[in-house]
Design a protein around this motif. Structure first.
Motif, PDB file in Angstrom:
ATOM      1  N   LEU B 402       0.845  -1.193   0.000  1.00 37.06           N
ATOM      2  CA  LEU B 402       0.000   0.000   0.000  1.00 37.06           C
ATOM      3  C   LEU B 402       0.875   1.235   0.000  1.00 37.06           C
ATOM      4  CD1 LEU B 402      -2.499  -0.873   2.855  1.00 37.06           C
ATOM      5  CD2 LEU B 402      -3.100  -0.567   0.480  1.00 37.06           C
ATOM      6  N   THR B 403       0.283   2.375  -0.397  1.00 36.28           N
ATOM      7  CA  THR B 403       1.006   3.617  -0.183  1.00 36.28           C
ATOM      8  C   THR B 403       0.871   3.963   1.294  1.00 36.28           C
ATOM      9  OG1 THR B 403      -0.859   5.082  -0.515  1.00 36.28           O
ATOM     10  CG2 THR B 403       0.325   4.411  -2.473  1.00 36.28           C
ATOM     11  N   LEU B 404       1.770   4.803   1.772  1.00 38.08           N
ATOM     12  CA  LEU B 404       1.732   5.170   3.190  1.00 38.08           C
ATOM     13  C   LEU B 404       0.418   5.870   3.518  1.00 38.08           C
ATOM     14  CD1 LEU B 404       5.398   6.407   3.472  1.00 38.08           C
ATOM     15  CD2 LEU B 404       4.465   4.354   4.500  1.00 38.08           C
ATOM     16  N   ASP B 405      -0.028   6.742   2.608  1.00 40.43           N
ATOM     17  CA  ASP B 405      -1.287   7.460   2.830  1.00 40.43           C
ATOM     18  C   ASP B 405      -2.456   6.486   2.940  1.00 40.43           C
ATOM     19  OD1 ASP B 405       0.300   9.592   2.551  1.00 40.43           O
ATOM     20  OD2 ASP B 405      -0.690  10.462   0.811  1.00 40.43           O
ATOM     21  N   ASP B 406      -2.482   5.513   2.002  1.00 43.54           N
ATOM     22  CA  ASP B 406      -3.587   4.554   2.001  1.00 43.54           C
ATOM     23  C   ASP B 406      -3.583   3.707   3.261  1.00 43.54           C
ATOM     24  OD1 ASP B 406      -4.620   5.445  -0.286  1.00 43.54           O
ATOM     25  OD2 ASP B 406      -3.869   3.840  -1.572  1.00 43.54           O
ATOM     26  N   TYR B 407      -2.390   3.379   3.726  1.00 43.55           N
ATOM     27  CA  TYR B 407      -2.277   2.569   4.940  1.00 43.55           C
ATOM     28  C   TYR B 407      -2.924   3.309   6.107  1.00 43.55           C
ATOM     29  CZ  TYR B 407      -0.094  -0.211   8.656  1.00 43.55           C
ATOM     30  OH  TYR B 407       0.120  -1.000   9.741  1.00 43.55           O
ATOM     31  N   TYR B 408      -2.605   4.594   6.218  1.00 43.87           N
ATOM     32  CA  TYR B 408      -3.183   5.368   7.322  1.00 43.87           C
ATOM     33  C   TYR B 408      -4.696   5.515   7.139  1.00 43.87           C
ATOM     34  CZ  TYR B 408      -4.154   9.028  10.620  1.00 43.87           C
ATOM     35  OH  TYR B 408      -4.693   9.739  11.647  1.00 43.87           O
ATOM     36  N   THR B 409      -5.111   5.755   5.883  1.00 46.68           N
ATOM     37  CA  THR B 409      -6.550   5.836   5.605  1.00 46.68           C
ATOM     38  C   THR B 409      -7.240   4.554   6.062  1.00 46.68           C
ATOM     39  OG1 THR B 409      -6.095   7.234   3.710  1.00 46.68           O
ATOM     40  CG2 THR B 409      -8.239   6.189   3.793  1.00 46.68           C
ATOM     41  N   MET B 410      -6.577   3.425   5.801  1.00 52.39           N
ATOM     42  CA  MET B 410      -7.142   2.148   6.209  1.00 52.39           C
ATOM     43  C   MET B 410      -7.262   2.087   7.739  1.00 52.39           C
ATOM     44  SD  MET B 410      -5.651  -1.616   5.307  1.00 52.39           S
ATOM     45  CE  MET B 410      -4.191  -1.443   6.309  1.00 52.39           C
ATOM     46  N   LEU B 411      -6.258   2.575   8.436  1.00 57.66           N
ATOM     47  CA  LEU B 411      -6.317   2.569   9.907  1.00 57.66           C
ATOM     48  C   LEU B 411      -7.508   3.397  10.391  1.00 57.66           C
ATOM     49  CD1 LEU B 411      -2.663   2.935  11.254  1.00 57.66           C
ATOM     50  CD2 LEU B 411      -3.984   0.886  10.752  1.00 57.66           C
ATOM     51  N   VAL B 412      -7.670   4.582   9.798  1.00 58.65           N
ATOM     52  CA  VAL B 412      -8.791   5.441  10.215  1.00 58.65           C
ATOM     53  C   VAL B 412     -10.119   4.769   9.887  1.00 58.65           C
ATOM     54  CG1 VAL B 412      -9.918   7.656   9.865  1.00 58.65           C
ATOM     55  CG2 VAL B 412      -7.447   7.540   9.996  1.00 58.65           C
ATOM     56  N   GLY B 413     -10.176   4.135   8.689  1.00 60.89           N
ATOM     57  CA  GLY B 413     -11.397   3.429   8.300  1.00 60.89           C
ATOM     58  C   GLY B 413     -11.718   2.317   9.287  1.00 60.89           C
ATOM     59  N   ASP B 414     -10.687   1.564   9.682  1.00 62.20           N
ATOM     60  CA  ASP B 414     -10.884   0.495  10.660  1.00 62.20           C
ATOM     61  C   ASP B 414     -11.400   1.053  11.972  1.00 62.20           C
ATOM     62  OD1 ASP B 414     -10.047  -1.283   8.841  1.00 62.20           O
ATOM     63  OD2 ASP B 414      -8.140  -1.789   9.791  1.00 62.20           O
ATOM     64  N   LEU B 415     -10.823   2.178  12.371  1.00 57.55           N
ATOM     65  CA  LEU B 415     -11.255   2.810  13.619  1.00 57.55           C
ATOM     66  C   LEU B 415     -12.728   3.187  13.520  1.00 57.55           C
ATOM     67  CD1 LEU B 415     -10.264   3.957  16.371  1.00 57.55           C
ATOM     68  CD2 LEU B 415      -9.910   6.123  15.223  1.00 57.55           C
ATOM     69  N   GLY B 416     -13.106   3.741  12.366  1.00 62.19           N
ATOM     70  CA  GLY B 416     -14.496   4.132  12.162  1.00 62.19           C
ATOM     71  C   GLY B 416     -15.429   2.928  12.191  1.00 62.19           C
ATOM     72  N   LEU B 417     -14.991   1.840  11.528  1.00 64.58           N
ATOM     73  CA  LEU B 417     -15.837   0.644  11.494  1.00 64.58           C
ATOM     74  C   LEU B 417     -16.023   0.086  12.896  1.00 64.58           C
ATOM     75  CD1 LEU B 417     -14.604  -1.262   8.333  1.00 64.58           C
ATOM     76  CD2 LEU B 417     -16.875  -0.348   8.760  1.00 64.58           C
ATOM     77  N   LEU B 418     -14.903   0.024  13.650  1.00 66.13           N
ATOM     78  CA  LEU B 418     -14.996  -0.477  15.021  1.00 66.13           C
ATOM     79  C   LEU B 418     -15.930   0.409  15.837  1.00 66.13           C
ATOM     80  CD1 LEU B 418     -13.869  -2.600  16.960  1.00 66.13           C
ATOM     81  CD2 LEU B 418     -12.086  -0.978  17.571  1.00 66.13           C
ATOM     82  N   GLY B 419     -15.766   1.730  15.655  1.00 71.10           N
ATOM     83  CA  GLY B 419     -16.610   2.673  16.391  1.00 71.10           C
ATOM     84  C   GLY B 419     -18.074   2.480  16.038  1.00 71.10           C
ATOM     85  N   GLU B 420     -18.336   2.296  14.744  1.00 68.76           N
ATOM     86  CA  GLU B 420     -19.715   2.106  14.295  1.00 68.76           C
ATOM     87  C   GLU B 420     -20.298   0.825  14.886  1.00 68.76           C
ATOM     88  OE1 GLU B 420     -20.299   1.057  10.201  1.00 68.76           O
ATOM     89  OE2 GLU B 420     -21.934   2.502   9.987  1.00 68.76           O
ATOM     90  N   GLU B 421     -19.475  -0.237  14.835  1.00 73.53           N
ATOM     91  CA  GLU B 421     -19.908  -1.529  15.368  1.00 73.53           C
ATOM     92  C   GLU B 421     -20.270  -1.388  16.843  1.00 73.53           C
ATOM     93  OE1 GLU B 421     -17.509  -5.546  16.293  1.00 73.53           O
ATOM     94  OE2 GLU B 421     -16.997  -4.588  14.412  1.00 73.53           O
TER      95      GLU B 421
END
Lengths: 394, 483
Positions: B402-421
């Motif tokens: 992944l690009t570094l930016d995408d990796y971080y985006t993925m982390l934020v997305g995961d955080l959001g998904l966990l938060g939503e769950e």
């Protein structure tokens, strides 16, 4: 179903606090004008928004790069225009003077004019943009052209035999009038002091006799026909092999032939600069040499010499037209990029707005709805709570 | 013995029973708002029949027993769901905080710092010799490293806060289990005579509900009325009048003085939530943030190391620390652990903008090739590990490209998904617990109207009994007047 008083209170509390939270969320969205206030509000939207913001910031950067590139190209164009006028002027003088029958004073005036053109040419060659010399290649912190011819430090042939680990250093005081590209080629191998070399004065087109000079650790001659004061010294380290080449350039040009690239897209790099060699020509036959030749021919009243300068000047003029066209093309491409980028920017900003933005009128209606709900819930709660059988049963 | 005196006796008894019933009713009314209170009812029974010359004559009423309107099913379900609800509750507050810390909603978090960092390289590539561009790059890079360290420190702080919560939670749990054993003892003693210790049971249920807020438990009532409490995994917390304590020992938790770590056997409730956060969720984010910072350090440093500075030298690093990387052999460090907490500008470039290696070769300040190479990292995919932490098993990682930016985006997305769950889980459990409470209250709760009606009923019975006594009195007086 039996309803206990506790259940009534709990229910009222539960639903009122739910409504309060919803009111708070709507209010937050209105106040921030954002639909997503934390990633969990919409995880997928969040990641989309992050990607879009990245793209937008890149578009911004590309825009800045293109802006910088455009002004570079515009300055280049202005310089090329000035050179073109200068060449026209030189051509005018040359054709005027090539017919013969000109007076001494006319020739003197022409010589002064050509000298003026030479000075002007150095100035144009050293055009700067934001402190960078635009014709110097990567050496943008060094003026592209000097007033006088200079012996440049020698450089080895890239394909040179690694058996020689020493260095060849050029030195001397140049006494010639024109630029030259000396090539020193080893013709007899061996250690420094044994090996011998021959010399070319025009970049390897024609050569002097083989084994003309002996390599030495002290500066020795480098010339083919006339000694113009160029010297080379070899450090004694390793063995020289026949075919090893060393280049010594005598020129006014101080830049290199590197191309500066700017980023105009994720995988697009555009060359921005023209080097001095491209615009002014190779040392030995560059515009300075031609003008110097013209000047010398005028000084010596050599009409044929003056006439001989005409055709290289015409050649330069057509070269310059070509380069101006090239620069114009690049500028146009930059403009196209800029337009595409601004379209992109608009699209992405709209997308981002769609994902993260809010519809204020919709939210206002929703807020009104929730507010009404909240008020009616409060009202009905107060009605239910005030019902009391103790008042009625006696 | 039949007759007026018998009637008088029956009525005396009846008046006492009705008074007792009124007492029960008033107890209910008094406890209408008491949490955990279960409605009580007086069970009336008629007295055994007296056989009087072939006639069966009733002997009035007696108070048989005071029972609780107790719904065992609803109560147990509430206990279970309470554990789930409070687990979500503890996670929800931390996740809300984390999302606020990452602050990516308005694009002012690490993403922005990263973008500005890349942009600064872009600006430098447009003027590789420019001191201003170099200085701005150093400023932007410093901001980026500060952002990393801030996030990392917030995570560390949050982790230690979880440890503090756990210590307190376990202490509370131990106090509660001890109180349950006390009540167990009292209830067994009180019920030995055959009566039911209703109010003690209510108290005990309230305590057990508090325990289930802390961790998921199972309960079992024994015949003598005492209750056994175990964790969902079957570890005893209360057995009769004995309680077993859970003691934190560093990161570990020990059961009743044992030396084995029993963390994996605790789940649900606030304690389960805190353990998940401290031992899985937070370390996972820290590890992934480390990975991002470490990869950024390695990738930028590798290019920078081979690039050429303004004065023509090479071998300078851009970021510190250098986590055991060998840039010349292109070997990244084996682990990036702690990189996000330590990332900073290297001593090579800190305050020395000339030492930024923007060029690929010496001999020209206009050479922007290395700046372009580093800028390409923004769009270039690199191998980067993504860590997964789960309680009870060793952390695992998989390499992604992944690009570094995408990796971080993925982390934020995961955080959001966990938060939503977690938000959705919390919503569900909260309304479930509310409904269950309603169900239980429909059986166990006090309804004042009902109690008022009961009160009137008993009052009327009492008045009627007094009336009967008055009539008996008249009858007796009539008898006395016979001369």
């Amino acid at each position: 179903m039996r309803i206990s008083n506790r259940a009534i209170y709990r229910n009222i509390n539960f639903h009122l606090s739910n409504l309060t939270e919803q009111l708070k969320n709507i209010q937050e969205r209105i106040a921030t004008e954002r639909r997503i206030n934390k990633p969990s509000d919409d995880p997928i939207g969040t990641t989309q928004a992050l990607r879009l913001r990245k793209v937008l910031s890149q578009i911004d950067q590309y825009g800045k790069n293109i802006e910088g590139g455009s002004s570079w190209l515009k300055v280049t164009d202005t310089a090329l225009d000035a050179i073109g006028q200068l060449v026209s002027r030189a051509k005018e003088i040359a054709s005027l003077m090539s017919t013969g029958g000109t007076s001494e004073s006319e020739r003197e005036a022409a010589v002064r004019s050509v000298q003026g053109l030479l000075d002007q040419l150095v100035q144009i060659g050293n055009t700067k943009l934001n402190g960078r010399y635009i014709f110097s290649g990567y050496r943008d912190d060094t003026p592209a052209y000097t007033d006088d011819l200079t012996i440049r430090s020698s450089s080895a042939d890239p394909g040179n035999n690694p058996a020689y680990t020493g260095q060849a250093t050029s030195s001397g005081t140049y006494t010639g009038l024109y630029g030259k590209q000396y090539v020193v080629e080893i013709t007899t191998g061996g250690a420094v002091g044994v090996a011998r070399y021959r010399v070319s004065e025009n970049g390897g087109e024609t050569w002097g006799p083989a084994d003309a000079f002996e390599t030495s650790t002290s500066p020795t001659e480098v010339y083919n026909s006339t000694d113009l004061g160029v010297r080379i010294a070899f450090t004694d380290s390793g063995t020289l092999t026949p075919g090893d080449r060393f280049f010594i350039e005598v020129s006014r040009y101080q830049g290199d032939s590197e191309k500066i690239r700017i980023v105009t897209g994720a995988s697009s790099r555009v060359e921005m600069n023209l080097t001095g060699t491209e615009v002014f020509g190779q040392a030995g036959s560059d515009l300075f040499d031609v003008l110097t030749e013209l000047k010398n021919a005028l000084e010596t009243n050599d009409t044929a010499g003056v006439r001989a300068c005409l055709s290289p000047l015409v050649q330069f003029q057509s070269n310059l037209t070509g380069y101006r066209g090239e620069v114009g093309n690049r500028l146009e491409r930059m403009e196209t990029y800029k337009k595409i980028l601004s379209d992109f920017d608009l699209q992405h900003t709209n997308r981002l707005d769609e994902i993260t933005g809010v519809d204020l009128s919709q939210l206002a209606v929703l807020l009104q709805l929730k507010q009404t709900l909240y008020e009616s819930a409060l009202y009905s709660a107060s009605r239910i709570l005030s019902l009391n059988s103790t008042d009625l049963l006696r | 013995m039949a007759g007026i005196s018998s009637v008088l006796n029956i009525m005396r008894e009846a008046m006492m029973v009705q008074q007792m019933a009124i007492q029960v009713t008033s107890h209910n009314i008094a406890n209408v708002d008491t949490p955990g209170y279960t409605r009580q009812m007086m069970v009336l029974e008629s007295n055994p029949v007296l056989l009087n010359n072939r006639l069966k004559v009733g002997l009035g009423v007696k108070a048989a027993v005071v029972v609780q309107a107790f719904d065992r099913f609803a109560t147990q379900t509430i206990q279970q769901r309470t554990s789930a609800l409070s687990e979500f509750e503890s996670k929800k507050s931390v996740l809300d905080f984390l999302q606020a810390v990452f602050n990516e909603a308005d694009g002012s978090g690490l993403t922005q710092s990263l973008q500005e960092f890349w942009s600064a390289w872009g600006d430098l590539s447009n003027n590789p010799g420019g001191l201003l561009e170099r200085t701005i790059l150093l400023t932007k890079a410093t901001t980026l490293t500060e952002r990393f360290r801030f996030l990392y420190n917030q995570l560390i702080q949050m982790k230690s806060e979880m440890s503090g919560n756990l210590r307190q939670g376990l202490q509370e749990l131990n106090t509660l289990t001890e109180q349950v054993t006390n009540l167990n003892g009292k209830i067994v003693a009180a019920e030995a005579g055959g009566t039911r210790a209703n109010d003690l049971r209510d108290q005990r249920n309230t305590l057990i509900e508090k325990i289930s807020e802390l961790t998921a438990i199972r309960t079992l009532e024994t015949d003598d009325g005492s209750i056994m409490v175990t964790t969902a995994s079957g570890m005893a917390l209360v057995d009769g009048i004995q309680s077993f304590s859970l003691v934190p020992q560093g990161e570990e938790i020990h059961w009743n003085g044992d030396t084995a770590d029993i963390r994996d056997r605790l789940s649900g409730g606030k304690i389960g939530g805190w353990l998940d956060l401290r031992d899985a969720i937070l370390p996972q984010y820290m590890a992934n943030l480390d990975e991002l910072a470490g990869t950024l350090i390695y990738q930028v440093n590798q290019l920078h190391f081979n690039g050429v500075t303004l004065d023509g030298s090479t071998g300078k690093t851009f970021f510190a620390p250098n986590p055991g990387d060998d840039y010349e052999a292109e070997v990244p460090g084996p682990t990036f652990s702690g990189a996000a907490g330590a990332i900073a500008l290297s001593a090579d470039v800190e305050g020395i903008p000339q030492n930024i290696a923007a060029s690929s070769a010496s001999g020209g300040s206009g050479n922007n090739e290395n700046a372009l190479a580093i800028l390409s990292l923004q769009d270039g995919a690199v191998d980067i590990r993504k860590w997964t932490y789960e309680r009870g098993s060793a952390p695992s990682s998989e390499v992604q490209s992944l690009t570094l930016d995408d990796y971080y985006t993925m982390l934020v997305g995961d955080l959001g998904l966990l938060g939503e769950e977690i938000d959705q889980g919390w919503d569900f459990e909260a309304s479930l617990v509310n409904q269950l409470n309603e169900l239980r209250d429909s059986i166990s709760g006090v309804n004042l109207d009902e109690e008022m009606v009961n009160l009137m009923k008993y009052q009327q019975a009492f008045v009627a009994a007094s009336k009967v006594i008055a009539i008996c009195d008249e009858l007796l007086r009539g008898l006395m007047e016979i001369r």
